[in-house]
Design an enzyme around this catalytic site. Structure first.
Site, PDB file in Angstrom:
ATOM      1  N   LYS A  43      65.571  74.356  46.873  1.00  0.00           N
ATOM      2  CA  LYS A  43      64.165  74.045  47.138  1.00  0.00           C
ATOM      3  C   LYS A  43      64.095  73.057  48.303  1.00  0.00           C
ATOM      4  O   LYS A  43      63.807  71.868  48.136  1.00  0.00           O
ATOM      5  CB  LYS A  43      63.527  73.484  45.847  1.00  0.00           C
ATOM      6  N   GLU A  81      60.544  87.652  46.021  1.00  0.00           N
ATOM      7  CA  GLU A  81      59.648  86.754  45.289  1.00  0.00           C
ATOM      8  C   GLU A  81      58.379  86.559  46.096  1.00  0.00           C
ATOM      9  O   GLU A  81      58.174  87.189  47.135  1.00  0.00           O
ATOM     10  CB  GLU A  81      60.340  85.427  44.978  1.00  0.00           C
ATOM     11  N   ARG A 131      68.566  71.145  39.655  1.00  0.00           N
ATOM     12  CA  ARG A 131      68.293  71.953  40.852  1.00  0.00           C
ATOM     13  C   ARG A 131      68.287  71.064  42.088  1.00  0.00           C
ATOM     14  O   ARG A 131      68.754  71.473  43.158  1.00  0.00           O
ATOM     15  CB  ARG A 131      66.964  72.700  40.689  1.00  0.00           C
TER      16      ARG A 131
HETATM   17  N1  PMP Z   1      60.041  80.566  44.158  1.00  0.00           N
HETATM   18  C1  PMP Z   1      59.634  79.655  45.056  1.00  0.00           C
HETATM   19  C2  PMP Z   1      59.839  79.936  46.499  1.00  0.00           C
HETATM   20  C3  PMP Z   1      59.040  78.446  44.642  1.00  0.00           C
HETATM   21  O1  PMP Z   1      58.625  77.538  45.530  1.00  0.00           O
HETATM   22  C4  PMP Z   1      58.861  78.215  43.263  1.00  0.00           C
HETATM   23  C5  PMP Z   1      58.213  76.936  42.795  1.00  0.00           C
HETATM   24  N2  PMP Z   1      59.159  75.941  42.568  1.00  0.00           N
HETATM   25  C6  PMP Z   1      59.309  79.197  42.350  1.00  0.00           C
HETATM   26  C7  PMP Z   1      59.894  80.363  42.840  1.00  0.00           C
HETATM   27  C8  PMP Z   1      59.202  78.981  40.875  1.00  0.00           C
HETATM   28  O2  PMP Z   1      60.075  77.976  40.455  1.00  0.00           O
HETATM   29  P1  PMP Z   1      59.730  77.076  39.184  1.00  0.00           P
HETATM   30  O3  PMP Z   1      59.477  78.015  38.075  1.00  0.00           O
HETATM   31  O4  PMP Z   1      60.939  76.251  38.983  1.00  0.00           O
HETATM   32  O5  PMP Z   1      58.526  76.276  39.533  1.00  0.00           O
END
Ligand code: PMP
Length: 317
Positions: free
Chosen positions: A162, A198, A60
């Protein structure tokens, strides 16, 4: 806030934790050319340390680095840096069943540049921080406030990587929600203000008639590693899982709602407020049965309690 980690991986070596020097003209400070990742280290019952899907974080970061015109560390370099940093701080990994160590890799445009352009130099950093539960009530169901004025990400923007700027855009909505007593914000799609996207730092799922659904990744949602893992675990447990557009009305009519993320793990949602109407899920603020089942199955793999048939964990010393 102070992160009590001893060793930090910066520019190819471990250095003591502390402030870093940056040129005021660094691209990250002026133009937000920066990426972050988040993963966790857990201790197994036999005392060894497990990382959960670190390859996925490396990949990622590579996707984000391509989007922001930065050279990413290779998967091997990423894993090596994470391993070195965790091992240097291994006394911070709590005993089995008592929590985890949060690992924060960063890739920043540290080179100085005055006009908008990719930085001439980059710095890859990994630091760690012992953490407790993300939401103050631990695993008890959280309350979400639906946001209609602000959006997390725009079509064609950077919502699916991210990058640091995505988080700057959520702090005011998040503060507003917290001031009103909610745990976090639920974002809707930026075009119709109708489809669920989200939460500030996690993905969202709903359960209706035993079918598990989560919003389709349309470019404005972060592809969460926990999201993908929970989808696979749910399918292995025999659930039907759908990735599709979900309207806010559908979500409000769900039997159960939960969030997923490295920090929040699988967090049951106890209520969602939309246009002044509060909809509650579950009886007496208890986590729903599906959320509980998925939390148990997910954390059993993370902590090395059940056999890791998917090969998701990486064992350190
Ligand atoms: N959405 C956002 C905006 C986030 O910051 C995160 C945390 N990384 C997630 C979803 C969940 O991602 P992950 O399961 O990879 O931590």
């Amino acid at each position: 806030m102070s992160c009590s980690s001893e060793g930090v991986f910066t520019n190819g070596k471990l250095v003591p934790y502390g402030p870093i020097e940056l040129n005021p003209a660094a691209a990250v400070l002026n133009y937000g050319q920066g990426l972050l990742e988040g993963l966790r280290a857990h201790r197994k019952e036999d005392g060894s340390i497990l990382l959960f899907r670190p390859h996925e974080n490396a990949l990622r970061m590579k996707t984000g680095a391509d989007r922001l015109c930065m050279p990413a560390p290779s998967v091997e370099q990423f894993l090596e840096a994470v391993k070195l940093t965790v091992l240097a701080n291994k006394h911070w990994v709590p005993p089995f069943g008592k929590g985890s160590l949060y690992i924060r890799p960063q890739l920043i445009g540290s080179g100085a540049i005055l006009g908008v352009a990719p930085a001439p130099q980059y710095t890859f950093i990994v630091f760690v921080c012992p953490v407790g539960h993300y939401f103050k009530d631990g695993l008890s169901p959280i309350s979400l406030l639906t946001e209609e004025e602000y959006h997390r990400a725009a079509p064609g923007g950077t919502g699916d990587i991210k990058t640091i700027g995505n988080y700057a855009s959520v702090v005011s909505a998040q503060r507003r929600a917290k001031e009103k007593g909610h745990s976090d914000v639920l974002y809707l799609d930026p075009i119709h203000n109708k489809f669920v996207e989200e939460v500030s730092s996690c993905n969202i799922f709903m359960v209706k008639d035993n079918v598990i659904s989560t919003p389709l990744l349309t470019g404005t949602i972060l592809p969460g590693i926990t999201r993908r893992s929970v989808i696979e675990i749910s399918q292995n447990l025999g659930f039907q899982v759908e990735e599709r557009p979900i309207t806010i009305d559908e979500l409000l009519g769900a039997d159960e709602v939960f969030c997923t993320g490295t920090a929040v793990v699988v967090s049951p949602v106890g209520s969602i407020t939309y246009r002044g109407r509060r909809v509650e899920y579950g009886k007496n603020q208890e986590a729903g049965a599906v959320s509980q089942q998925l939390y148990a199955a997910f954390t059993a793999i993370q902590k090395g309690v059940t056999e890791d048939r998917m090969g998701w964990t990486l064992q350190l010393a």
